[in-house]
Enzyme design. Structure first.
Site, PDB file in Angstrom:
ATOM      1  N   HIS A  14     127.487 -53.509  61.860  1.00 19.49           N
ATOM      2  CA  HIS A  14     127.421 -53.796  60.421  1.00 19.49           C
ATOM      3  C   HIS A  14     126.012 -53.596  59.856  1.00 19.49           C
ATOM      4  O   HIS A  14     125.844 -53.315  58.669  1.00 19.49           O
ATOM      5  CB  HIS A  14     127.886 -55.237  60.174  1.00 19.49           C
ATOM      6  CG  HIS A  14     128.204 -55.543  58.746  1.00 19.49           C
ATOM      7  ND1 HIS A  14     129.105 -54.814  57.995  1.00 19.49           N
ATOM      8  CD2 HIS A  14     127.736 -56.520  57.917  1.00 19.49           C
ATOM      9  CE1 HIS A  14     129.183 -55.319  56.778  1.00 19.49           C
ATOM     10  NE2 HIS A  14     128.361 -56.344  56.699  1.00 19.49           N
TER      11      HIS A  14
ATOM     12  N   SER B  31     127.914 -54.319  52.327  1.00 15.44           N
ATOM     13  CA  SER B  31     128.901 -55.327  52.707  1.00 15.44           C
ATOM     14  C   SER B  31     129.629 -55.838  51.453  1.00 15.44           C
ATOM     15  O   SER B  31     130.284 -55.055  50.772  1.00 15.44           O
ATOM     16  CB  SER B  31     128.220 -56.455  53.486  1.00 15.44           C
ATOM     17  OG  SER B  31     129.176 -57.282  54.114  1.00 15.44           O
TER      18      SER B  31
ATOM     19  N   ASP C 248     131.331 -51.145  63.637  1.00 11.94           N
ATOM     20  CA  ASP C 248     131.212 -52.365  62.830  1.00 11.94           C
ATOM     21  C   ASP C 248     132.322 -53.333  63.213  1.00 11.94           C
ATOM     22  O   ASP C 248     133.489 -53.137  62.851  1.00 11.94           O
ATOM     23  CB  ASP C 248     131.292 -52.003  61.348  1.00 11.94           C
ATOM     24  CG  ASP C 248     130.882 -53.147  60.426  1.00 11.94           C
ATOM     25  OD1 ASP C 248     130.993 -54.309  60.849  1.00 11.94           O
ATOM     26  OD2 ASP C 248     130.470 -52.876  59.289  1.00 11.94           O
TER      27      ASP C 248
END
Length: 744
Positions: free
Chosen positions: A701, A594, A669
């Site tokens: 995600h 991320s 995601d």
């Protein structure tokens, strides 16, 4: 090295223990077999009598769940309130008591929507009658008891409903809800993700009114994701997602009156052109609602007190910051409607006490350290209970202090991470403790002294199991980088030889206010790092500028330039670590997920003379692709800060790639969209840069489900071995040759 200041917080394993460690941690141990699963206490609730607590227990043999009551003093089970085995509805996964604890909301068949939101079937269990009552015949969101326990309000299909439990009648209170247009009482995607809440409605203290936020997302641009599934044709998930600089939902505040079945919109006495309402909460006065309003730049936060009778508003508190203001969940109204509030306005997050009109009475806590959690206020002793990092930014301790700021007492004794769950009358607290060397322990403690009363649950079995494995200590230290002492941990191979050269893999996240260097028990990734250490790697993590719990100025230095100072710190830290006599400076890699993937990409591109490889999982490749609330909090809008967005985004630095790069994303995601990886991949292709990549179908995600995590970590481990491990393989081959000679 003059650059490194090692100050270890954990003890070394004694040599006899190291000798006993023979088994090696496998990836299957971590992600398939749950070998290192720690015991927990699930959904702990302190009963109103202050002498008992409830826990959700799961019986693995019968596949049933139960809510069991325990006595604080004896820790013995007193009774079972309800078991799923007795109500024939399958096992329930969550529960909520009514205020008087005569009823319990039980959740069944929950399904995830986004990160925090779920749909589920719910029943009300009446304890005295031993009966159940359906809340609705379909799956609903966020059912919540009224304070008197007579009603349950909930969201369904973007509208709000109220169930009268006595008459079994359901009343619809909003009617304009429509998918991707109007949402009543439940947050939109960006509020849920970035303001961290789903239920956007609240009951008044007298159970006669419901305040709720209405989201008009009609003009918010839509984002669509293909869902591949198992069918012949893929489907699409389409939802409103405001990217930086784009239109947000238009929010408004409303109050529904159950007595007259009418709703009135609330207006505050200030003109807001573009704003957020990140929190609402009724005061103890059933006619007075509090609401927090924040401007779009998120550097102004106003606390309004709204009189529902007269529909008039008073500004009680206004805060401003040059960078941004974090939302607080610690607003607590006392009996006289004075209130407790947390703020970092003096440079560190601390507790403040204001009168009912918003006039400061006193700052309760002070110092160059942060309050990290507020537990509550005991009105009988005028005592506040909180958690802080006063004992070092990588540790957490529980404290008590008088409302006037005097008589501060440290209640926890062990160095590591302590977290408290207090009894309703604040006579006891259950402490959850862990450290890098101690798995989670649950103990009952005295609130007055903090002293241990009894042990509730430990993970001695896990500790014993781990003693059979070859593991290394996690060494905590600081490293002086770019004028700052940065927190760091390092894991070396168990058979570490300072005369050898080892490859180094760095891990980081680096997002604003985050922390990865903390004295707490292992996550799954920690076991993976142990697995890598077994193969001859050194693994290290450095929390650079922009991370949390070291004061506002340290955290907010990255304002308007995300990815600049954080990347500089990781590159410089890698250079300094590469100068250590046992680190092979030609084999340093970095990885992250991320924000960490955004960082690892930037580090490889900008630090191409330092890093040999990088892995980026679900990375942001340009902040132009990410949502309004998070991105604009730190970067303002792209229209106002184009250079800040573009100069530090990996997508604009692909021409600098020299090393090996693995790019990973989930196609489902909803948070950091696959668009980020696709656009980064295209930029790399057009720059004629070779790279490896993987897209996991329909994974969000977190990239998990079934065999997915195991597959992902096998892929990453193989990539690390191929790019950093060439000399390790040669060393192992030489070692085997030597063993053959010895045997010969």
């Amino acid at each position: 090295m003059k650059h490194l200041k090692f100050s270890l917080f954990i003890s070394l394993f004694i040599s006899t223990f190291l000798i006993a460690q023979t088994k090696e941690i496998t990836l299957e141990d971590i992600w398939s077999d749950n070998t290192f699963r720690a015991e927990r206490m699930d959904i702990l609730h302190s009963m109103a009598n202050g002498q008992q607590y409830s826990v959700l227990n799961f019986d693995r043999y019968s596949r049933s769940t139960s809510i069991d009551i325990y006595d604080y003093k004896t820790l013995e089970k007193v009774k079972t309130l309800v078991s799923s085995a007795d109500i024939d509805l399958g096992h329930f996964t969550n529960y909520t008591f009514s205020k008087d604890e005569s009823k319990i909301l039980l959740a069944f068949a929950e399904e995830s929507i986004f990160r925090r939101s779920t749909l589920g079937k719910y029943v009300v269990f009446n304890i005295s009658e031993n009966s159940i009552q359906n809340v609705a015949d379909h799956k609903i969101q966020e059912p919540t008891f009224s304070p008197d326990g007579k009603y349950v309000a909930y969201g369904y299909m973007n509208n709000l409903y109220v169930k009268d439990l006595d008459s079994d009648k359901t009343t619809q209170i909003t009617f304009d809800g429509k998918k991707n247009e109007i949402i009543n009482g439940i947050t939109d995607w960006v509020y849920e993700e970035e303001f961290a809440f789903v239920r956007a409605f609240d009951w008044s203290a007298d159970s006669k009114k419901i305040a709720f936020i209405r989201f008009d997302e009609t003009n918010v641009p839509e984002f669509s994701m293909d869902v591949y599934g198992n069918g012949l044709y893929q489907t699409q998930q389409v939802f409103k997602y405001p990217k930086a600089g784009e239109a947000n939902s238009i929010v408004s505040l409303h109050i529904y009156d159950l007595n007259v079945n009418e709703t009135e919109e609330v207006k505050v006495n200030k003109t807001y052109n573009d704003f957020y309402i990140p929190r609402i909460k009724w005061t103890n006065n059933p006619d007075v609602l509090s609401a927090q309003y924040m401007n779009r730049h998120q550097n102004e936060l106003d606390l309004w007190l709204i009189n529902a009778k007269t529909n008039t508003s008073t500004l009680a508190l206004a805060e401003k910051d040059k960078a941004y203001i974090d939302i607080t969940d610690n607003l607590t109204f006392l009996k006289d409607n004075s209130f407790i509030w947390t703020s970092e306005k003096d440079g560190y997050n601390h507790i403040y006490h204001y009168d009912k009109n918003g006039k400061l009475i006193n700052q309760v806590t002070k110092g160059n350290w942060e309050v990290t959690n507020y537990y509550g206020y005991d009105e009988n002793t005028n005592t506040i209970f909180y958690q802080s990092v006063e004992n070092g930014s990588i540790n957490r301790d529980v404290y008590s202090i008088k409302l006037n700021g005097r008589d501060k007492t440290r209640l926890t004794k062990s160095e590591g991470t302590n977290s408290a769950a207090f009894s309703a009358d604040f006579s006891y607290f259950i402490n959850t403790f862990s450290s890098a060397t101690t798995p989670p322990e649950y103990t009952l403690n005295s609130t007055t002294s903090g002293n241990l009363i009894k042990s509730i649950k430990d993970n001695d079995v896990l500790s014993q199991n781990l003693s059979d494995y070859k593991t290394s200590k996690k060494e905590f230290s600081t490293i002086h980088v770019n004028g700052n002492d940065l927190n760091m941990w390092m894991i070396k191979p168990a058979d570490f030889d300072e005369n050898k050269l080892y490859p180094l893999l760095m891990y980081q996240y680096s997002g604003p206010g985050s922390q990865q260097v903390a004295n707490r028990w292992n996550s799954a990734n920690d076991y993976w790092y142990q697995h890598l250490a077994q193969q001859g790697y050194i693994v290290a993590c450095v929390d650079g500028r922009g991370t949390g719990f070291k004061g506002a100025s340290f955290k907010k230095v990255t304002q308007n330039e995300l990815g600049k100072y954080e990347v500089e710190d990781q590159i410089q830290a890698a250079k300094q670590l590469g100068e250590l006599p046992f680190v092979d400076a030609s084999r340093i890699g970095i990885w992250g997920w991320s924000y960490g993937g955004f960082m690892s990409s930037n580090c490889l591109f900008k630090g191409n003379d330092v890093f040999k490889m990088a892995i980026a999982v679900a990375p942001v490749s340009s902040w132009r692709f990410y949502d309004t609330i998070y991105t604009e909090r730190y970067m303002s809008t792209p229209q106002e800060n184009a250079s800040g967005y573009d100069e530090n985004s990996p997508i604009n630095h692909v021409d600098k790639l020299k090393g090996d790069f693995l790019l990973v994303h989930g196609s489902g995601d909803d948070n950091v969209h696959l668009q980020n990886t696709m656009r980064l991949a295209e930029a790399l292709i057009q720059a004629d840069k070779q790279f490896d990549w993987a897209v996991y179908p329909d994974k969000n995600h977190g990239i998990h489900g079934g065999n997915t995590r195991l597959h992902l970590y096998k892929k990453m481990t193989h990539f690390i071995n191929e790019t950093l491990g060439d000399k390790i393989e040669k060393q192992e081959a030489e070692k085997q040759k030597e063993q053959v000679k010895i045997k010969g």
